[in-house]
Design a protein around this motif. Structure first.
Motif, PDB file in Angstrom:
ATOM      1  N   MET A 101       1.517  -0.723   0.034  1.00 12.50           N
ATOM      2  CA  MET A 101       0.035   0.087  -0.250  1.00 12.50           C
ATOM      3  C   MET A 101       0.898   1.463   0.080  1.00 12.50           C
ATOM      4  SD  MET A 101      -3.114   1.463   3.235  1.00 12.50           S
ATOM      5  CE  MET A 101      -1.263   2.133   3.971  1.00 12.50           C
ATOM      6  N   MET A 102       1.696   1.201   1.211  1.00  9.09           N
ATOM      7  CA  MET A 102       2.899   2.537   0.611  1.00  9.09           C
ATOM      8  C   MET A 102       3.698   2.550  -0.325  1.00  9.09           C
ATOM      9  SD  MET A 102       1.650   4.018   3.700  1.00  9.09           S
ATOM     10  CE  MET A 102       2.982   5.410   3.438  1.00  9.09           C
ATOM     11  N   LYS A 103       3.863   1.431  -0.782  1.00 14.75           N
ATOM     12  CA  LYS A 103       4.792   1.743  -2.140  1.00 14.75           C
ATOM     13  C   LYS A 103       3.815   2.001  -3.532  1.00 14.75           C
ATOM     14  CE  LYS A 103       7.330  -0.829  -5.585  1.00 14.75           C
ATOM     15  NZ  LYS A 103       8.075  -2.441  -6.110  1.00 14.75           N
ATOM     16  N   ASP A 104       2.854   2.051  -3.834  1.00 17.68           N
ATOM     17  CA  ASP A 104       1.684   2.551  -4.396  1.00 17.68           C
ATOM     18  C   ASP A 104       1.254   3.942  -3.853  1.00 17.68           C
ATOM     19  OD1 ASP A 104       2.335  -0.146  -5.956  1.00 17.68           O
ATOM     20  OD2 ASP A 104       0.119  -1.017  -5.334  1.00 17.68           O
ATOM     21  N   TYR A 105       1.593   4.154  -2.848  1.00 15.52           N
ATOM     22  CA  TYR A 105       1.465   5.531  -2.679  1.00 15.52           C
ATOM     23  C   TYR A 105       1.917   6.361  -2.942  1.00 15.52           C
ATOM     24  CZ  TYR A 105      -0.462   9.045   0.537  1.00 15.52           C
ATOM     25  OH  TYR A 105      -0.600  10.816   1.263  1.00 15.52           O
ATOM     26  N   ILE A 106       3.055   6.098  -2.474  1.00 17.87           N
ATOM     27  CA  ILE A 106       4.488   6.799  -2.450  1.00 17.87           C
ATOM     28  C   ILE A 106       4.450   7.118  -4.067  1.00 17.87           C
ATOM     29  CG2 ILE A 106       6.990   6.986  -2.685  1.00 17.87           C
ATOM     30  CD1 ILE A 106       6.898   4.980  -0.375  1.00 17.87           C
ATOM     31  N   LEU A 107       4.289   5.948  -5.015  1.00 16.53           N
ATOM     32  CA  LEU A 107       4.374   6.426  -6.145  1.00 16.53           C
ATOM     33  C   LEU A 107       3.295   7.516  -7.018  1.00 16.53           C
ATOM     34  CD1 LEU A 107       5.062   2.452  -7.727  1.00 16.53           C
ATOM     35  CD2 LEU A 107       6.625   4.527  -7.614  1.00 16.53           C
ATOM     36  N   LEU A 108       1.985   7.148  -6.165  1.00 18.67           N
ATOM     37  CA  LEU A 108       1.080   7.713  -6.699  1.00 18.67           C
ATOM     38  C   LEU A 108       1.312   8.946  -6.546  1.00 18.67           C
ATOM     39  CD1 LEU A 108      -2.219   8.176  -7.421  1.00 18.67           C
ATOM     40  CD2 LEU A 108      -2.472   7.333  -5.613  1.00 18.67           C
ATOM     41  N   GLN A 109       1.787   9.356  -5.300  1.00 21.57           N
ATOM     42  CA  GLN A 109       1.996  11.169  -4.994  1.00 21.57           C
ATOM     43  C   GLN A 109       2.852  11.694  -6.042  1.00 21.57           C
ATOM     44  OE1 GLN A 109       3.280  10.309  -0.858  1.00 21.57           O
ATOM     45  NE2 GLN A 109       1.782  12.184   0.079  1.00 21.57           N
TER      46      GLN A 109
END
Length: 241
Positions: free
Chosen positions: A224-232
């Motif tokens: 989740m956090m990996k994808d969230y950082i990429l989204l940001q």
């Protein structure tokens, strides 16, 4: 895990109020929290004055400390739920932890603290302090509803926080709003705990599924956090263009 309960001393209570004042202004108010959660009496003009100041001078601290110690602190205020806690809440906590949370310790890569101390304080709500050996819950109970089920649910919510704080939340740098949603999803699945509507988040829900909670919560949070950082990063790139 041994669970004990006691009221905060006057010194402990004042130090906690100072810490919560700092945390409120630097972090919590940005996530929708209000000072009402952390103060003995939000209607008191002096208490209100203190929490409306973002920064306290030494003179401020001396003034408010004297007022708190002389006009507010009374240990009897912090013992009114002792009977409920000892006869119902703590025994039910022990059952729920043993039945639902202990079996998940391995898949969450966490351990149960040896001791859990519940400290009764002024305010409304609860806070937690995670530790491998002796964890703490500060139960802000002076203005908390006289409802044993609600108290139980709040204590279980804080226990979930304690179990996942170091091995998951801190490890993957999970922000406050995501953290609360994760705990809510665990709480509703195992204990039927009330969901905090302000933290409902479909993005988090995609990753923290019932299956992930049971089998690999750290892996789900990491993804989740990996994808969230990429989204940001993607969103920031679009803004810059």
């Amino acid at each position: 895990m041994q669970i004990t309960i006691r009221p905060m001393t006057q010194k402990e209570m004042w130090q906690f109020i100072l810490e919560e004042h700092h945390e409120f202004h630097t972090n919590l108010k940005h996530f929708g929290y209000t000072m009402n959660n952390f103060v003995p009496n939000p209607e008191n003009p002096i208490v209100k004055e203190m929490f409306e100041k973002e920064t306290l001078t030494d003179k401020d601290i001396a003034k408010y400390s004297k007022f708190f110690k002389q006009e507010i602190y009374n240990v009897n205020d912090l013992t009114k739920y002792d009977s409920i806690m000892k006869s119902y809440v703590i025994p039910m906590m022990e059952r729920g932890i043993s039945k639902f949370l202990v079996p998940l310790l391995k898949s969450w890569n966490t351990t149960m603290p040896n001791e859990l101390e519940i400290l009764c304080a002024y305010g409304n709500g609860a806070s937690y302090f995670a530790s491998d050996k002796k964890a703490k819950i500060v139960f802000r109970m002076s203005r908390y509803p006289d409802n044993q089920e609600k108290i139980l649910n709040t204590m279980l919510h804080e226990v979930i926080h304690i179990l996942i704080e170091k091995p998951i939340i801190e490890k993957y740098n999970v922000p406050q709003n995501f953290k609360e949603r994760i705990v809510d999803l665990i709480g509703i699945k195992f204990f039927g705990i009330h969901i905090q509507e302000k933290f409902i988040n479909p993005f988090v829900d995609k990753y923290i599924t019932p299956e992930a909670i049971k089998t690999d919560l750290p892996g789900a949070v990491q993804k989740m956090m990996k994808d969230y950082i990429l989204l940001q990063q993607k969103q920031n790139s679009m803004v810059q263009k």
